[in-house]
Design an enzyme around this catalytic site. Structure first.
Site, PDB file in Angstrom:
ATOM      1  N   GLU A 203       0.824  -1.224   0.000  1.00 36.15           N
ATOM      2  CA  GLU A 203       0.000   0.000   0.000  1.00 36.15           C
ATOM      3  C   GLU A 203       0.850   1.262   0.000  1.00 36.15           C
ATOM      4  OE1 GLU A 203      -2.541  -0.372   3.438  1.00 36.15           O
ATOM      5  OE2 GLU A 203      -4.049  -1.402   2.273  1.00 36.15           O
TER       6      GLU A 203
ATOM      7  N   GLU B 175      -5.492  -8.156  -0.361  1.00 36.18           N
ATOM      8  CA  GLU B 175      -6.094  -7.979   0.961  1.00 36.18           C
ATOM      9  C   GLU B 175      -7.573  -7.701   0.784  1.00 36.18           C
ATOM     10  OE1 GLU B 175      -4.420  -5.201   3.788  1.00 36.18           O
ATOM     11  OE2 GLU B 175      -2.397  -5.546   3.030  1.00 36.18           O
TER      12      GLU B 175
HETATM   13  C1  BG6 Z   1      -4.284  -2.591   5.263  1.00 32.59           C
HETATM   14  C2  BG6 Z   1      -2.878  -2.899   5.720  1.00 32.59           C
HETATM   15  O1  BG6 Z   1      -4.438  -1.234   5.009  1.00 32.59           O
HETATM   16  O2  BG6 Z   1      -5.306  -2.817   6.168  1.00 32.59           O
HETATM   17  C3  BG6 Z   1      -2.769  -3.968   6.796  1.00 32.59           C
HETATM   18  O3  BG6 Z   1      -2.045  -3.261   4.631  1.00 32.59           O
HETATM   19  C4  BG6 Z   1      -3.867  -3.784   7.798  1.00 32.59           C
HETATM   20  O4  BG6 Z   1      -1.489  -3.919   7.364  1.00 32.59           O
HETATM   21  C5  BG6 Z   1      -5.200  -3.921   7.065  1.00 32.59           C
HETATM   22  O5  BG6 Z   1      -3.818  -4.667   8.879  1.00 32.59           O
HETATM   23  C6  BG6 Z   1      -6.416  -3.888   7.956  1.00 32.59           C
HETATM   24  O6  BG6 Z   1      -6.363  -2.793   8.808  1.00 32.59           O
HETATM   25  P1  BG6 Z   1      -6.574  -2.958  10.360  1.00 32.59           P
HETATM   26  O7  BG6 Z   1      -6.312  -1.622  10.905  1.00 32.59           O
HETATM   27  O8  BG6 Z   1      -7.981  -3.367  10.516  1.00 32.59           O
HETATM   28  O9  BG6 Z   1      -5.598  -3.975  10.819  1.00 32.59           O
END
Ligand code: BG6
Length: 483
Positions: free
Chosen positions: A188, A381
């Site tokens: 990201e 993701e």
């Molecule tokens: C993404 C990141 O933006 O979101 C991750 O690459 C992150 O590292 C994921 O964990 C989810 O966000 P969060 O804050 O719910 O863990």
């Protein structure tokens, strides 16, 4: 269902949030080791770790023992990796996205020789994955920078980080090119804009530049480091595919007023501009205009145009969690979560953390990106952060997660039918890990429950959630059986 036969189903994690073992195997410290747990009292109104100021950092740095620093623990992958990979294999993972901890390979970032123990750890992990036929997808840097680079140079604001990173990325390619086919340079990359400390190890208040300029300076250095890494990979490891990644933030106009639509177009151009730089090899005019209109200026490195033009990526990776809503009137923006300010979208539901749940937006975004770039894509993701309950009999009933993922898989299916090229899908936090926003264990994404709380109390034993059995079925049927 239209999933190709070789579709790469799997899950994703990041070393800083998962690995633990922060003081083992010769690992150095990273800037994330100094983020303390923030109770999620204000879940729907915070983007969490964005709070890190220099003052706060120094307090923690000078009194480490007084703070709860969950990144240091993660979910103890360092000592549980065999067990965890066996569980991934049981679900039928075709791929597993993970990152390498830069400070495990170069503890301060500035050594001339890599830490052999660190290299060996990842060899062991890749060998274990191979044992089950799981293809690793490796992110070279998932937010985690060696701490001295933050303290000495203000992180990626400093041009010297380019060479230090390229030294590291070359070591990774030389060392693992026969074990790892898919690579992503930066996680990201655009996260630096909203979380400069997390994304690029910088304190904006240390710089003479205005906030946006220091962030874009850091981003410029990262983009060059990424291109130089792509150059090396293409030369020395042509069998590999090397990609780039953004947090994809599909946005909608609040109304059909032309002013709102225009503001939305500009937001969208900024989000996608990082793909333009890394996949097309130049800063698009819309981005240069944005710099001009927002008083953004920074130093470009010598020959940057050639470096970018000659070294474009093989595939586009992105995270997809939510969509957001834009108005031409910036004073209307609220802050419901994940990296952006947005208005509330009355047509969609939100997660407990205020992240808009919008599977249709995934189909829209897949089509939009493919129409524009015509490159293979990888969703690296996607998932639902939620509070899970471990029942007395060791089960976890997470229907909400199954529902979320099912709808996103349907959206991918439709996009594939639309003709997009998608290499694979790795759900976020396939096993519970420390969250990025709040550095906590309360917000969980996994198919596998880890028995640990926000304070590191618990057995760290692993339990299969209902979603574990469901995802296994999804993979076994190549996306046919999703009920
Ligand atoms: C993404 C990141 O933006 O979101 C991750 O690459 C992150 O590292 C994921 O964990 C989810 O966000 P969060 O804050 O719910 O863990």
């Amino acid at each position: 269902m239209t999933f190709p036969k070789d579709f790469l189903w799997g899950g994703a994690t990041a070393s800083a949030q998962y690995e633990g073992g922060f003081d083992q195997g010769g690992r150095g410290k990273s800037q994330l080791d100094f983020i303390d747990f923030v109770p999620s009292v204000n879940r729907k109104n915070s983007i969490g770790t964005d709070y890190m100021s220099l003052e706060r950092f120094l307090k923690i740095r000078n009194n480490e023992g007084e703070y709860n620093l969950p990144y240091r623990r993660g979910s103890e992958f360092y000592t549980h990796y065999k067990e965890d990979i066996a569980l991934f294999a049981e679900m039928g993972f075709k791929t597993y996205r993970m990152s390498i901890s830069w400070c495990r390979i170069f503890p301060t970032g500035e050594e001339t020789e890599p830490n052999q123990e660190g290299l060996k750890f990842y060899h062991d992990v890749f060998d274990e994955l191979r044992k089950y036929g799981i293809e690793p997808l490796v992110t070279m840097i998932h937010y985690e920078n060696p701490l001295p680079l933050t303290e000495k140079y203000n992180g990626w604001e400093d041009k010297r980080l380019i060479d230090l990173f390229v030294k590291y990325s070359k070591v990774l390619i030389d060392e693992y090119k026969d074990k790892v086919k898919y690579w992503i340079t930066f996680n990201e990359i655009n996260a630096t804009l909203s979380t400069p400390y997390v994304g690029a190890g910088i304190f904006v208040e240390k710089s003479e530049k205005n906030e946006l300029s220091v962030c874009y300076q850091a981003l410029h250095h990262q983009l060059i480091a990424s291109a130089l890494t792509v150059e090396y990979a293409h030369k020395t490891a042509p069998q590999c595919m090397i990609g780039c990644m953004i947090a994809r933030l599909e946005c909608y106009a609040e109304t059909c007023s032309p002013a709102d639509v225009e503001a939305t177009m500009i937001e969208d151009q900024i989000n996608l501009s990082f793909f333009d730089v890394m996949a097309r090899g130049y800063y698009p005019k819309s981005m240069l205009n944005y710099f001009r209109d927002n008083d953004i200026s920074f130093d470009y490195v010598e020959n940057y145009q050639e470096i970018l033009k000659n070294n474009t990526v093989d595939f586009l990776a992105f995270s997809y969690y939510m969509t957001y809503v834009v108005s031409a009137d910036p004073s209307k923006a609220e802050n419901p979560g994940n990296l952006v300010k947005s208005l509330v979208n009355p047509y969609i539901e939100v997660s407990e953390w205020g992240w808009g749940i919008d599977p249709t937006g995934l189909r829209v975004t897949l089509n939009k990106i493919y129409d524009k770039y015509r490159l293979p894509m990888f969703i690296v993701e996607n998932g639902l952060g939620a509070v899970d309950t471990l029942e007395a009999d060791g089960t976890i009933h997470d229907d909400y997660r199954i529902n979320y993922l099912r709808e996103h898989i349907k959206a991918m299916d439709k996009a594939l039918d639309d003709g997009v090229e998608l290499l694979g899908y790795t759900t976020w936090g396939c096993i519970d890990i420390c969250s990025a926003s709040f550095a906590d264990m309360t917000k969980r994404y996994g198919f596998i429950y880890v028995d640990a709380d926000d304070y590191g109390k618990g057995t760290y034993d692993r339990y299969r959630k209902d979603s574990f059995h469901w995802y296994k079925k999804v993979i076994a049927s190549n996306g046919e059986d999703i009920d």
